[in-house]
Design a protein around this motif. Structure first.
Motif, PDB file in Angstrom:
ATOM      1  N   ASP A  92     -20.657  29.885  15.489  1.00  0.00           N
ATOM      2  CA  ASP A  92     -19.759  30.675  16.318  1.00  0.00           C
ATOM      3  C   ASP A  92     -18.342  30.152  16.076  1.00  0.00           C
ATOM      4  OD1 ASP A  92     -18.570  32.275  18.144  1.00  0.00           O
ATOM      5  OD2 ASP A  92     -19.811  31.690  19.847  1.00  0.00           O
ATOM      6  N   VAL A  93     -17.360  31.032  16.199  1.00  0.00           N
ATOM      7  CA  VAL A  93     -16.002  30.574  15.941  1.00  0.00           C
ATOM      8  C   VAL A  93     -15.386  29.956  17.181  1.00  0.00           C
ATOM      9  CG1 VAL A  93     -13.709  31.233  15.196  1.00  0.00           C
ATOM     10  CG2 VAL A  93     -15.694  32.384  14.250  1.00  0.00           C
ATOM     11  N   ALA A  94     -15.464  30.705  18.264  1.00  0.00           N
ATOM     12  CA  ALA A  94     -14.789  30.248  19.476  1.00  0.00           C
ATOM     13  C   ALA A  94     -15.689  29.315  20.264  1.00  0.00           C
ATOM     14  CB  ALA A  94     -14.408  31.450  20.332  1.00  0.00           C
ATOM     15  N   MET A  95     -15.309  28.046  20.289  1.00  0.00           N
ATOM     16  CA  MET A  95     -16.094  27.095  21.057  1.00  0.00           C
ATOM     17  C   MET A  95     -15.161  26.033  21.601  1.00  0.00           C
ATOM     18  SD  MET A  95     -19.614  26.598  18.962  1.00  0.00           S
ATOM     19  CE  MET A  95     -18.824  26.545  17.374  1.00  0.00           C
ATOM     20  N   PRO A  96     -15.561  25.426  22.717  1.00  0.00           N
ATOM     21  CA  PRO A  96     -14.730  24.356  23.281  1.00  0.00           C
ATOM     22  C   PRO A  96     -14.739  23.153  22.346  1.00  0.00           C
ATOM     23  CG  PRO A  96     -16.853  24.464  24.402  1.00  0.00           C
ATOM     24  CD  PRO A  96     -16.783  25.650  23.486  1.00  0.00           C
ATOM     25  N   GLY A  97     -13.679  22.347  22.412  1.00  0.00           N
ATOM     26  CA  GLY A  97     -13.591  21.192  21.515  1.00  0.00           C
ATOM     27  C   GLY A  97     -13.241  21.701  20.128  1.00  0.00           C
ATOM     28  N   LEU A  98     -13.965  21.204  19.136  1.00  0.00           N
ATOM     29  CA  LEU A  98     -13.776  21.708  17.771  1.00  0.00           C
ATOM     30  C   LEU A  98     -14.162  23.182  17.749  1.00  0.00           C
ATOM     31  CD1 LEU A  98     -15.415  19.071  15.383  1.00  0.00           C
ATOM     32  CD2 LEU A  98     -12.994  19.592  15.651  1.00  0.00           C
ATOM     33  N   ASP A  99     -13.351  24.025  17.105  1.00  0.00           N
ATOM     34  CA  ASP A  99     -13.827  25.396  16.958  1.00  0.00           C
ATOM     35  C   ASP A  99     -14.526  25.531  15.608  1.00  0.00           C
ATOM     36  OD1 ASP A  99     -12.066  25.870  14.902  1.00  0.00           O
ATOM     37  OD2 ASP A  99     -10.578  26.869  16.158  1.00  0.00           O
ATOM     38  N   GLY A 100     -15.048  26.699  15.326  1.00  0.00           N
ATOM     39  CA  GLY A 100     -15.832  26.890  14.119  1.00  0.00           C
ATOM     40  C   GLY A 100     -15.048  26.581  12.851  1.00  0.00           C
ATOM     41  N   LEU A 101     -13.821  27.055  12.807  1.00  0.00           N
ATOM     42  CA  LEU A 101     -13.016  26.823  11.607  1.00  0.00           C
ATOM     43  C   LEU A 101     -12.752  25.340  11.393  1.00  0.00           C
ATOM     44  CD1 LEU A 101     -10.445  29.766  11.801  1.00  0.00           C
ATOM     45  CD2 LEU A 101     -12.369  29.480  10.247  1.00  0.00           C
ATOM     46  N   GLN A 102     -12.540  24.644  12.504  1.00  0.00           N
ATOM     47  CA  GLN A 102     -12.301  23.201  12.376  1.00  0.00           C
ATOM     48  C   GLN A 102     -13.549  22.481  11.887  1.00  0.00           C
ATOM     49  OE1 GLN A 102     -10.874  22.724  16.431  1.00  0.00           O
ATOM     50  NE2 GLN A 102      -8.817  22.207  15.689  1.00  0.00           N
ATOM     51  N   LEU A 103     -14.696  22.943  12.361  1.00  0.00           N
ATOM     52  CA  LEU A 103     -15.940  22.338  11.882  1.00  0.00           C
ATOM     53  C   LEU A 103     -16.097  22.586  10.382  1.00  0.00           C
ATOM     54  CD1 LEU A 103     -18.613  20.961  12.069  1.00  0.00           C
ATOM     55  CD2 LEU A 103     -19.625  23.032  13.001  1.00  0.00           C
ATOM     56  N   GLN A 104     -15.783  23.808   9.973  1.00  0.00           N
ATOM     57  CA  GLN A 104     -15.843  24.123   8.536  1.00  0.00           C
ATOM     58  C   GLN A 104     -14.948  23.157   7.760  1.00  0.00           C
ATOM     59  OE1 GLN A 104     -13.834  27.739   7.299  1.00  0.00           O
ATOM     60  NE2 GLN A 104     -15.274  28.080   5.629  1.00  0.00           N
ATOM     61  N   GLN A 105     -13.739  22.990   8.262  1.00  0.00           N
ATOM     62  CA  GLN A 105     -12.796  22.099   7.585  1.00  0.00           C
ATOM     63  C   GLN A 105     -13.328  20.675   7.548  1.00  0.00           C
ATOM     64  OE1 GLN A 105      -9.920  23.133   5.973  1.00  0.00           O
ATOM     65  NE2 GLN A 105     -10.271  21.078   5.166  1.00  0.00           N
ATOM     66  N   ALA A 106     -13.901  20.237   8.645  1.00  0.00           N
ATOM     67  CA  ALA A 106     -14.432  18.872   8.715  1.00  0.00           C
ATOM     68  C   ALA A 106     -15.551  18.681   7.699  1.00  0.00           C
ATOM     69  CB  ALA A 106     -14.941  18.587  10.125  1.00  0.00           C
ATOM     70  N   LEU A 107     -16.393  19.705   7.566  1.00  0.00           N
ATOM     71  CA  LEU A 107     -17.496  19.617   6.602  1.00  0.00           C
ATOM     72  C   LEU A 107     -16.947  19.561   5.178  1.00  0.00           C
ATOM     73  CD1 LEU A 107     -20.026  22.083   8.246  1.00  0.00           C
ATOM     74  CD2 LEU A 107     -20.247  19.606   8.015  1.00  0.00           C
ATOM     75  N   ILE A 108     -15.948  20.390   4.898  1.00  0.00           N
ATOM     76  CA  ILE A 108     -15.336  20.373   3.568  1.00  0.00           C
ATOM     77  C   ILE A 108     -14.788  18.990   3.281  1.00  0.00           C
ATOM     78  CG2 ILE A 108     -13.405  21.237   2.197  1.00  0.00           C
ATOM     79  CD1 ILE A 108     -13.739  23.916   3.665  1.00  0.00           C
ATOM     80  N   THR A 109     -14.065  18.450   4.263  1.00  0.00           N
ATOM     81  CA  THR A 109     -13.454  17.135   4.083  1.00  0.00           C
ATOM     82  C   THR A 109     -14.486  16.075   3.740  1.00  0.00           C
ATOM     83  OG1 THR A 109     -11.704  17.704   5.638  1.00  0.00           O
ATOM     84  CG2 THR A 109     -12.046  15.370   5.183  1.00  0.00           C
TER      85      THR A 109
END
Lengths: 209, 209
Positions: B56-73
């Motif tokens: 899901d994109v909209a979530m409290p804390g890290l949002d989906g896009l940020q999680l994607q970025q974190a995984l890429i990193t």
DNA sequence: CGCAAGGTTGGACTAAAGTCCAATTTTCGG
DNA sequence: CCGAAAATTGGACTTTAGTCCAACCTTGCG
């Protein structure tokens, strides 16, 4: 200096949009060329002309996505930036999946559009460079005779002349002749170079049983 | 048979959504595992586990896009399917540019989601296969000594033993020794194979002046 | 028919690569 | 300082690859 200054092709059925974009791009030292319909672009576009495409999605006749598909079908890979006022997510996702370089929504900030265009022009540049190299390799490959091509594929598989000869049912001496001519035509002096070129061109080795 | 049945990781802060998706996937013979927050996934995910991620994109804390970025990193390239109720076009475009395999909107038709998931699992499968091969090559490369590695790079450039020797300031005989050991360690018997492996692994030849 | 292009082979070598056995010399961490 | 790994070199060959010159088929086409 630049026989082909990169062009920004713009396709939009709204003339006022075309005018506005043209002004914006001119002021940014870019070289815009406008089309009032996708069909017009499809008919008149010269794929050898470097540049990128700014494309409205919603248009009468062919829509933007269909134009993208038509270009893909005819092997034209010009970078496409979609620009739309009434798009939705599925539409943007489809466009991106098919290789669009960006998908912007109107109203768009000038800087955003210019940034996307510059990125697209850079992408086009390097794509063209790779394309040109590939064309050179393909051209050389096309000058090979059937036998030379066969020998090439066996060489790519790392086989010895002796083995190739056996596979082809001829003597090793003949392999040497074909191999020499093949290397000459491909313009390389080592197997390493040869393999490198062939990987770029997608030429695969014969599979050894 | 399948020590690691492919898993569909689902991250959504809405428990009812998690339950619904779990039911759907189970009925489609898929193997869902749920997480109530991006952080939880980030902390507990094992990248060696094959599968894909429904996010899901909209979530409290890290949002989906940020999680994607974190995984890429952190170098995790698990295929990601975004699923969102309140997304917009820029968001979807950003996600796709960063490599998401799909971006769907709620409410989503079951078939659409399942189709996307199956495509993602297939993509993960072939990605893993390529990854594994690459790891093998890298491992062999790591066993090379400094000298052997140098010789390798000169061989990739298509140089003769004689030339390599001159470049490295040692006699040709020594090159033969290093070269032989290098080929042995890389598990190849021909320059063609060697070049092929190195292209896959991104090992570049030395540039000849 | 006769020519050009492609395919094939021989002979005679030269050069490059690979191999086996041995023997120093460096280098570097414990 | 010592030992293991790495680097280096020799000698003596064997295999492969590549080169030059020449010659002989076959096939398709004007």
């Amino acid at each position: 200096m630049t026989p082909h200054p990169p062009t920004v092709f713009i396709v939009d059925d709204d003339l006022s949009v075309l005018k506005g974009l043209t002004r914006l791009l001119r002021s940014a030292k870019l070289n815009p060329v406008t089309f009032a319909s996708p069909q017009e672009f499809l008919d008149r576009h010269d794929p050898t002309q470097p540049g990128c495409l700014v494309l409205d999605v919603a248009m009468p006749g062919l829509d933007g996505l269909q134009l993208q598909q038509a270009l893909i079908t005819r092997g034209c890979e010009i970078p496409i930036i979609f620009l739309t006022g009434h798009g939705d997510i599925p539409m943007s996702v489809r466009a991106m999946k098919r290789g669009a370089i960006d998908f912007l929504t109107k109203p768009v900030r000038d800087e955003d559009l210019l940034k996307a265009i510059r990125a697209a022009l850079v992408a086009d540049q390097s794509r063209r460079q790779a394309q040109a190299e590939l064309a050179g390799i393909r051209h050389r490959l096309a000058t090979l005779t059937t036998r030379e091509r066969e020998v090439l594929e066996h060489v790519l598989a790392g086989q010895l002349n002796k083995q190739i000869a056996e596979d082809l049912g001829i003597v090793e001496k003949t392999i040497k002749v074909h191999r020499g001519r093949m290397m000459e035509k491909m313009g390389v002096t080592s197997v390493a170079e040869l393999v490198h070129l062939c990987e770029l061109a997608g030429v695969k080795a014969i599979s050894i049983r």
